[in-house]
Enzyme design. Structure first.
Site, PDB file in Angstrom:
ATOM      1  N   ASN A   1      18.299  39.762  38.226  1.00  0.00           N
ATOM      2  CA  ASN A   1      18.948  40.174  39.468  1.00  0.00           C
ATOM      3  C   ASN A   1      18.063  39.782  40.662  1.00  0.00           C
ATOM      4  O   ASN A   1      16.986  39.218  40.478  1.00  0.00           O
ATOM      5  CB  ASN A   1      19.262  41.679  39.438  1.00  0.00           C
TER       6      ASN A   1
ATOM      7  N   ASP B   1      39.468  28.467  41.690  1.00  0.00           N
ATOM      8  CA  ASP B   1      40.247  27.621  40.777  1.00  0.00           C
ATOM      9  C   ASP B   1      40.285  28.246  39.387  1.00  0.00           C
ATOM     10  O   ASP B   1      41.292  28.138  38.673  1.00  0.00           O
ATOM     11  CB  ASP B   1      39.625  26.226  40.720  1.00  0.00           C
TER      12      ASP B   1
END
Lengths: 339, 339, 339
Positions: free
Chosen positions: A25, A214
């Site tokens: 992270n 997409d």
């Protein structure tokens, strides 16, 4: 000597890898998921290898269960994760793999045991993926060891049976939307923005956002058509607001219009600054993607008609139809001009 | 000569790359998103490069808009994608980049123009990311070229303003759940299973599934705590049903229990065989992940209490509490036994 | 005009890409392995393209050898790597590809030549992967150019035959070694070959293998030096045997020699066909990597002396010293010739 060596490699395995920015992270803590994935990779290799050591059908070891796993210490970017796996029990149709994970700071030399895990694998035949094959026996250091392994085997077997029943119950039939409705195919994903998604200055590349868009739009189209679908066009996209590193991005798509040959999907991107929450969630981008459906030879297939529900869907369909007709007219005009 | 050379490289750019299995769907068609991402990478490089060619603040070119893009021909795995980008217009504060994409089959030598795209970039100062910097002028081949560029610039400017207003309206205030409720932090993602997620025989690696589960659970925990959170443990996970290549996987997480020091998140994995839809959606895996919250020095922070709503949440909280107490007792017993 | 254009594209190629956090170590230096992988991708495209320019069997160019490669300057995250490849010699069954790598800082405009490399490819038929096909001839700018190419071809051919015999030794595990010994820093990793590592025809890209080799060698160097280390050069690498999809690759590295300024690491790549185990594990590649150690300002640091144990280590150290002195002499000679 070399015999011992090769036996050792057959039943034990070491994997190591440097932890990279994308494994962690933004504070630098390696994701638990990265470690679980490494553990399972080691287990899969050693399990598959062991189950193929005797003659018979070739097989692949499939993960059947992971025992409770604790993360004892955090691991950080730049450290080396060492994963050691060992086969510790074999029943007729499954193997137990025990795994240890150590973190090594290669600059200071400090090492820490970060995880211990136990995984159960079942070998499936490669010829017939529904057939479970037999597992070759292993040698135990002592009869006591085999005894203990057997106890672990029985305990997990019982638990697996129990959860199988519980799982069935969990599968509550959600108010399942009807096929070809907007609700049936609509989809969304969340993505935690990582270092590789960003420019040097901490803003998400526009290309990364468009790829996610997409992806979602493609799933909507495939859910509606149930065929091989490909992107035919993308309407103009405006990027009004930047997305920063550390945001969670929610990308949602819904069908808006379908002609006989193509369908249009509206995609929304919302950014949620996870930690600086006072900034609030905001809509970063919206766009329209158009897909066509192809058969196995790559020939266009008709798009199933949409079942519209409610005024909103009807209105969006009409808007989509207008865009469709405008684009069609524009294409024709371009063609004539070129002749 | 070298002067010409460096001017040429300043205002045009070529990128190319072999298309890999991960860039495509299972039929071998390259995802539109892969191509859009390459287009934007080329635009970002050439835009940033141009905007830094004169003295003044260093800046990064941010994507502001992509014009409508058509996918003229499909591209396939193994083909080489060639992306050529060129700066075609510069206003005071933005540049237009035009991009062509060709596919090349390096076995047959066949090439096809698959896309034409136009992108608008705005340069932001690296010292102060809210400042737009000035764009150096470019040289046009003819006055007519500049004229046409200006028309495109004005047209897109108007459209951007329009959609900005439309976008505002779109941001309908969804029935926003209250912070610290289960509804507030619950999250889900969809993932289209790709070749790299699978074993050689087309089944998803258990490790890939666990990584996605940890990703969703981590986002739930971060949304609840709004701090740096790390995985503390994972309860036993059973993999009852295999997930095949070509499935869409939905991974959902919701908070079930929080003590002062940790919170538990239940994660569900549902598999949806996209194309062989007759097989139906099924629950493949469920598990409980436990997270702790850390401050900037890596010290544990208290977990904000959960706001429970309804009987279901209350019951799941009690169940979670039991698991929490059992694990605590087990840890203590293990410790004593070791002493 | 279009003839010139197509010749240009047939025998030369440009690849470029922004360097991302995952391409670099935690200090921001791009890994040598990332660059080697880009170099090989360019070589593979241009080699495969050229070998298919005349009628006959379709074929894929397989990497057979990389000549010694120096890393002249470090590259950093955020810079653009430009890789240009050109076919410079063709024998009956192989092509030589020469590659240049430039780094470009798109903010300051500064560019540096970071690498020059030469790779040899051999075309294998796609119908029968054991058949080597014929290479179409290329046009040379002058007869002298062809002559020089032929000399390079003969020289590498002889070297490839010689090294074919060097393979064979295995690394032995050492129990709890002392710092600065070979046993202390030696490292290995295993990697399960996935679809994205392979060419369309199921063989691992040479660039993928080199990236793994650099990763292991880098860990060995960092363990020995405990500082920021960067790849300084790679000795010629011969790829004797192909690695197939579905193999497990074990990459091992051990220190062989250290001067005051650099250290040499020997790397072995062993391939293990996981499922078709009867094919047996085999040594696929070996190579020597050289690293230097840098302080926080990027200035070279002295390398801690190695503690040698046993005759084997002593002998390998002497061999490494000879390579070191030969390379040094060669560099000096090259410099004098250029003046």
């Amino acid at each position: 000597m070399s015999g011992t060596q090769s036996q050792a490699t057959a039943s034990s395995l070491q994997i190591c890898r440097i932890m990279r920015p994308d494994d962690a992270n933004i504070v630098g803590n390696v994701h638990g998921g990265t470690i679980l994935k490494m553990i399972e990779e080691a287990g899969c290799i050693i399990g598959t290898r062991h189950c193929n050591t005797q003659s018979g059908d070739r097989c692949a070891a499939q993960l059947a269960r992971v025992e409770r796993t604790d993360f004892l210490y955090p691991m950080f970017i730049g450290e080396v994760a060492h994963v050691s796996a060992e086969i510790t029990y074999a029943s007729k149709h499954s193997v137990e793999v025990q795994v240890h994970v150590m973190s090594e700071n290669i600059l200071t030399g400090a090492t820490k045991m970060t995880n211990r895990a136990a995984l159960w694998y079942v070998p499936f035949s490669l010829k017939n993926v529904d057939n479970v094959t037999e597992v070759p026996p292993i040698k135990y250091a002592s009869p006591g060891q085999e005894e203990e392994g057997k106890k672990r085997y029985e305990a997990q077997k019982m638990e697996r049976l129990e959860t199988k029943e519980r799982n069935g119950e969990l599968l509550m039939p959600v108010s399942a939307p009807e096929p070809y409705t907007v609700g049936f195919s609509q989809s969304s994903l969340i993505h935690l923005v990582g270092p590789s998604d960003c420019t040097l200055h901490g803003f998400v590349h526009g290309g990364v956002t468009m790829k996610l868009m997409d992806e979602v739009a493609g799933i909507v189209a495939a859910r509606h058509c149930k065929t091989n679908i490909v992107t035919a066009s993308v309407d103009a996209i405006n990027f009004h607001r930047k997305i920063m590193k550390g945001c969670v991005v929610t990308v949602s798509g819904r069908a808006t219009f379908a002609s006989n040959k193509s369908m249009e999907i509206e995609v929304f991107v919302d950014a949620d600054p996870l930690i600086e929450a006072e900034k609030g969630k905001y809509r970063a981008v919206t766009a329209f993607f158009t897909y066509i459906s192809l058969d196995k030879q790559g020939k266009p297939l008709p798009i199933p008609p949409m079942k519209l529900e409610g005024d909103g869907e009807q209105r969006r369909f009409e808007d989509g139809k207008m865009r469709y007709l405008q684009n069609k007219a524009k294409r024709l005009a371009d063609k004539e001009r070129q002749q």
